[in-house]
Design an enzyme around this catalytic site. Structure first.
Site, PDB file in Angstrom:
ATOM      1  N   CYS A 159       0.803  -1.176   0.103  1.00  0.00           N
ATOM      2  CA  CYS A 159      -0.033  -0.162   0.008  1.00  0.00           C
ATOM      3  C   CYS A 159       0.899   1.325   0.088  1.00  0.00           C
ATOM      4  O   CYS A 159       1.350   1.577   1.023  1.00  0.00           O
ATOM      5  CB  CYS A 159      -0.776  -0.044   1.311  1.00  0.00           C
ATOM      6  SG  CYS A 159      -1.898   1.399   1.455  1.00  0.00           S
ATOM      7  N   LEU A 160       1.143   1.900  -0.996  1.00  0.00           N
ATOM      8  CA  LEU A 160       2.024   2.906  -1.261  1.00  0.00           C
ATOM      9  C   LEU A 160       1.229   3.964  -2.252  1.00  0.00           C
ATOM     10  O   LEU A 160       1.041   3.348  -3.503  1.00  0.00           O
ATOM     11  CB  LEU A 160       3.466   2.520  -1.667  1.00  0.00           C
ATOM     12  CG  LEU A 160       4.574   3.491  -1.724  1.00  0.00           C
ATOM     13  CD1 LEU A 160       4.722   4.203  -0.471  1.00  0.00           C
ATOM     14  CD2 LEU A 160       5.787   3.099  -2.290  1.00  0.00           C
TER      15      LEU A 160
END
Lengths: 215, 151
Positions: free
Chosen positions: B87-88
């Site tokens: 999750c970036l």
């Protein structure tokens, strides 16, 4: 840091090809920034929104005019069909298509303005991979072939009506990369110093014979 | 088929010639768009001493679309799930075509130094990270020792 970086477009990482400057002062190749615009509407460097009407009058800036000044008469160029005439491919795509053609390939793919295009040499057509129904004819000819401009950068010198044509073509074609983009007379002057572009644009009117007959 | 875009060739050459400290990215012999990636766990993080294997794939419309990156080595991190998905923001809605393979991998390395349990992907990990950080860090160190230190 890589000292060549500033001379290259941050999107394609190559020497600028028809550089266009955004209002935030960041510069990219015309086709690169157009591809960006079709997806995100923000500058790749600083995320400043790109004005919705930017491509109605993009700021095209000087390129190094010393590129490929040698005799181009025996060179072949590729053109794709627009609404009321032919567009020349940009120099980079042209090089890719020509080398694939010379290698005897039956087709090749191009990444132009963020979309993948298939060039089919057997049927002499191009289409977007994501939308194969929208086909355009292509031809291979000398630099003297009549055309409207390069990759959607239309020459408008002495043609006041072409703004209207271009606007219509944009509407008809949606987000197709081959939209006609009308540049101001001043902008055209700025890119005119590329001798081969000048040659490409030097013919105003299509010839009487139908270009499609050459396919 | 399409030749490899010059940008990908340039990025690959530069990754080889001027590698980023603590990061290696080597293209697959059979697919120049698929990279085998190794990232060392940053110092002063629970991942220190670990060597993490990732895969990175450049989609056909790269750089208009972000690279697809996934951890292959198991890792205990609030922003990385059991399948290794990360999750970036820059891999999703904050992607910009001016970013590169190297900047993406640097961001992932930075994510290891600065877990963000408020934007979790692995909910159970993030929950523990928030309510009992020292236990979460102990778990992360244990996972690092178990899965990322093969020798």
């Amino acid at each position: 840091m890589d000292t060549t970086q500033e001379l290259n477009c941050a999107v394609c990482m190559q020497k600028y090809n028809h550089p266009a400057k955004l209002p935030c002062e960041h510069t990219f190749c015309f086709l690169c920034v157009k591809g960006v615009f079709l997806r995100s509407h923000t500058c790749p460097m600083c995320r400043t929104p790109i004005p919705e009407d930017y491509f109605e009058n993009p700021v095209l800036i000087n390129e190094n005019s010393n590129t490929e000044n040698e005799d181009q008469d025996d060179k072949y160029w590729w053109y794709y069909e627009g609404k009321d005439g032919w567009w020349s491919y940009d120099e980079r795509s042209n090089e890719d298509i020509e080398s694939n053609f010379n290698e005897g390939k039956s087709e090749c793919k191009l990444l132009v303005a963020g979309a993948i295009y298939c060039v089919d040499f057997n049927n002499m057509i191009q289409y977007r991979q994501a939308d194969p129904r929208r086909k355009r004819k292509i031809i291979r000819d000398t630099l003297n072939h009549p055309c409207k401009g390069i990759a959607g950068i239309r020459k408008t010198l002495n043609k006041p009506d072409s703004n209207v044509d271009a606007a219509n073509e944009v509407t008809d074609n949606g987000d197709d990369t081959t939209n006609a983009i009308t540049v101001s007379t001043q902008s055209v002057h700025e890119i005119d110093n590329l001798s081969h572009i000048l040659r490409l644009m030097s013919i105003e009117e299509p010839s009487a014979s139908s270009p499609t007959e050459e396919i | 088929m399409a030749a490899l875009p010059r940008r990908i060739i340039k990025e690959t050459q530069r990754l080889m010639q001027e590698p980023v400290p603590g990061i290696s990215a080597v293209p697959s012999e059979t697919n120049a768009r698929y990279f085998h990636v190794l990232v060392t766990g940053p110092e002063d993080s629970p991942f220190e001493g670990g060597l993490f294997k990732l895969e990175l794939f450049l989609p056909e419309d790269y750089p208009m679309s972000a690279p697809k990156v996934r951890f292959i080595t198991k890792i205990y991190h609030p922003n990385i799930d059991r399948l290794g998905r990360i999750c970036l923001d820059i891999l999703k809605d904050k992607w910009s075509p001016a970013l590169q393979i190297r900047t993406v991998l640097l961001s992932i390395q930075a994510l290891l130094s600065a877990p963000n349990p408020d934007d979790p992907l692995a909910n159970d990990v993030a929950e523990l990270w928030k309510v009992n950080e020292s236990e979460a860090i102990r778990n992360a160190k244990e996972w690092t020792r178990r899965y990322a230190m093969l020798n």
